[in-house]
Design a protein around this motif. Sequence first.
Motif, short mmCIF file in Angstrom:
data_model
loop_
_atom_site.label_atom_id
_atom_site.label_comp_id
_atom_site.label_asym_id
_atom_site.label_seq_id
_atom_site.Cartn_x
_atom_site.Cartn_y
_atom_site.Cartn_z
N LYS A 211 38.60 49.29 33.02
CA LYS A 211 38.19 49.96 32.35
C LYS A 211 36.09 49.92 31.85
O LYS A 211 35.74 51.28 32.10
CB LYS A 211 38.63 49.99 31.03
N LEU A 212 36.18 48.56 31.45
CA LEU A 212 34.40 48.32 31.87
C LEU A 212 33.94 48.99 32.74
O LEU A 212 32.61 50.09 32.76
CB LEU A 212 34.36 47.25 30.92
N LEU A 213 34.28 48.92 34.34
CA LEU A 213 33.65 49.17 35.78
C LEU A 213 33.53 50.75 35.20
O LEU A 213 32.75 51.14 35.74
CB LEU A 213 33.91 48.24 36.40
N LYS A 214 34.94 51.40 35.53
CA LYS A 214 34.45 52.20 35.62
C LYS A 214 34.26 53.27 34.52
O LYS A 214 33.97 54.19 35.23
CB LYS A 214 36.75 52.86 35.35
N GLN A 215 33.42 53.05 33.51
CA GLN A 215 32.91 53.62 32.96
C GLN A 215 31.33 53.45 32.72
O GLN A 215 30.67 54.50 32.49
CB GLN A 215 32.75 52.94 31.30
N ASN A 216 30.86 52.25 33.51
CA ASN A 216 29.44 51.84 33.72
C ASN A 216 29.23 52.42 35.22
O ASN A 216 28.32 52.97 35.30
CB ASN A 216 29.78 50.48 33.81
N LEU A 217 30.16 52.31 35.93
CA LEU A 217 30.30 53.06 37.88
C LEU A 217 30.55 54.18 37.84
O LEU A 217 31.56 54.64 37.31
CB LEU A 217 30.69 51.88 38.26
N SER A 218 30.08 54.99 39.12
CA SER A 218 30.65 56.09 39.49
C SER A 218 31.43 55.86 40.92
O SER A 218 31.18 57.00 42.05
CB SER A 218 29.15 57.30 39.85
N ILE A 219 31.09 54.19 41.36
CA ILE A 219 32.17 53.84 42.75
C ILE A 219 33.13 53.76 42.68
O ILE A 219 33.66 53.30 41.72
CB ILE A 219 30.95 53.67 43.79
N PRO A 220 33.97 53.99 43.65
CA PRO A 220 35.90 52.67 43.43
C PRO A 220 35.69 51.82 42.68
O PRO A 220 34.39 50.71 43.71
CB PRO A 220 36.04 53.65 44.93
N VAL A 221 36.72 50.91 42.17
CA VAL A 221 36.86 49.27 41.98
C VAL A 221 38.31 48.85 42.21
O VAL A 221 39.22 50.16 42.15
CB VAL A 221 37.04 50.01 40.54
N ASP A 222 38.07 47.63 43.14
CA ASP A 222 39.04 47.80 44.19
C ASP A 222 39.28 46.86 43.03
O ASP A 222 39.28 45.53 42.51
CB ASP A 222 39.09 47.48 45.14
#
Length: 620
Positions: A211-222
């Motif tokens: 959730k934190l990475l999705k909030q702070n980044l605009s690139i896909p998370v694996d």
Amino acid sequence: MARTLKIRDLSLRDGQQSSFATRMNQEQINRCLPYYKEANFYAMEVWGGAVPDSVMRYLNENPWTRLETIHKAVGEVSKLTALSRGRNLFGYAPYTDEIIDGFCRNAIQSGLGIMRIFDALNDVNNVKSTIKYVKQYGGIADCAVCYTVDPKYPEPTFFQKLLGKKKPQPVFTDAYFVDKAKQMAALGADMITIKDMSGLIPPRRVATLVKLLKQNLSIPVDFHTHCTPGYGLASVLAAIVAGADVVDTNCWFFAGGTGAPAIELIHVFCQKLGIETGVNMEAVAKINSELRAIRKELNQSVFGTEKPEPTYFNPLTDTLPAEIDALFDAAIKAAQNDDEQACIDTCRKIEAHFGFPAPNELVQKAEIPGGMYSNMVAQLKQLKAEEILPRAMELIPSVRLSAGLPPLVTPTSQIVGAQAVNCAMDEKAGRPMYTNKSSQFVGLVKGEYGKTPVEIDPEFRFKICGVREETPYDTSKYQMQPNPELPEAGGVKLAENEKEVLLLELFPLVAKGYLTGVKTKAYQAKAAAEAPKAEAAPAKAEAKPKAAITGNTVVAPLPGRVVEILVKEGDEVKAGQDVIILEAMKMENAISTDYSGKVKQILVAGGESVQTNTILLEIE
């Protein structure tokens, strides 16, 4: 519109490496490829990690051929993925930009689509060059943040508390991991992977990080994890519920245990959640038919035994028992409600139903990678000193903290584990700890691997390295590996093209043996074809017998392989001087002499394997 989740299949690289010692040969790989072309995975991890080393070392095959053959068979249906250690590539030393450039260019030209790039210290500076060259040549830069945990430090004693000593503060916080990911994104990362190589991340923590990475980044998370401690399936489910874009899985017969969760179980979860993966499960069933047979072949050839296999489940044709189907629903509800323990418990019941290995409680409680633990056990067995394992385990937190608290991932997990064993052995022998230390541990403390998460005490660095200042590795002093002509192969060069030169740089000893063998065999075959009736070559003269040993000897303190001989016969040496480099448990150990004098004779050769107490050389 239904949500989509991309699946990266790991079976042909991480899957076989985690469970079957990276021994799949090209013929076994080829049997699976027609079905992989139909399976429509987003990506397939097929290269990097231990694959290039192992295919040469154990299978006498060409790593580049492995990658090119898979690409030819699968085409652009799935992106082919490799795992790389940033500036270290696949080795233990930092490489120059010239080598990183050549490696990335040749890999992408050979069919690689995604390079997963990580650094064992999470030192973002060490991934810069690989990101640059992967993108320059048209590849996708998948930057991995290595998940790790703070050590379980022993409680300060009463007197330590009186003196004001406190436990160290946590380092590996959510903010730490998010900051590393943001730095990598700023350098051009096309996607970010939470790389949990030890399987230590529980569901709540991964859900929070996703959730934190999705909030702070605009690139896909694996999300990448393993099942060893028993969190894997539950944590992947939690990551999916939290919004991960990609998850890593294995096909059924290579899944679970030390590997990643099974795609078949993830498929059931996704169906219930209304998430589309795009994976053709009919093709996956065909892959599993091949992997089941290959599993049996590998168990017999590598381990000499038949390991129990999970009870096969095909979600397209098999009906789940009502009570197991209910467990899938319960696990989803638990993940959605952030009920971590219920999610873990139900997922473990699901895996137990199908006969996947039970959680490794020792690894779970110790919070160290399973591979690190097994390496320590193997090393102590070789030394016939298994009884000091508990003490070596106790020493890991202090060794790790003294070395700057590196994440426990290859190669730092091996470096720290091997040093904890060395310290326990020193203690047992009545020597000061750190009397024996690998050259890799010295390099880590010195600063050659990059910035450690916490600063290293200058006095400790001086004790280990002889310098107080952090000293980064100077790539300007890097020397290319020798590339001699081979008389036994008609005078051709050991490495005749750029790809072979790269193999020689990354795997000097292994590639030298492999390339020499290939070229010698080709030359002999050509000679035989051109002159089939030629007389047999005269037998080689027997090696001159060594003289009787009358002087002092330097012996191998542990089993290993001779990497380099630092002296020659006739040299004058002083007590304490390093004379041999011995590779043991992937670490290079400098072996020194206790005696001054002249080197009378050297009794081993480079590349030779030796046992404990083997005489290496004589000094008189």
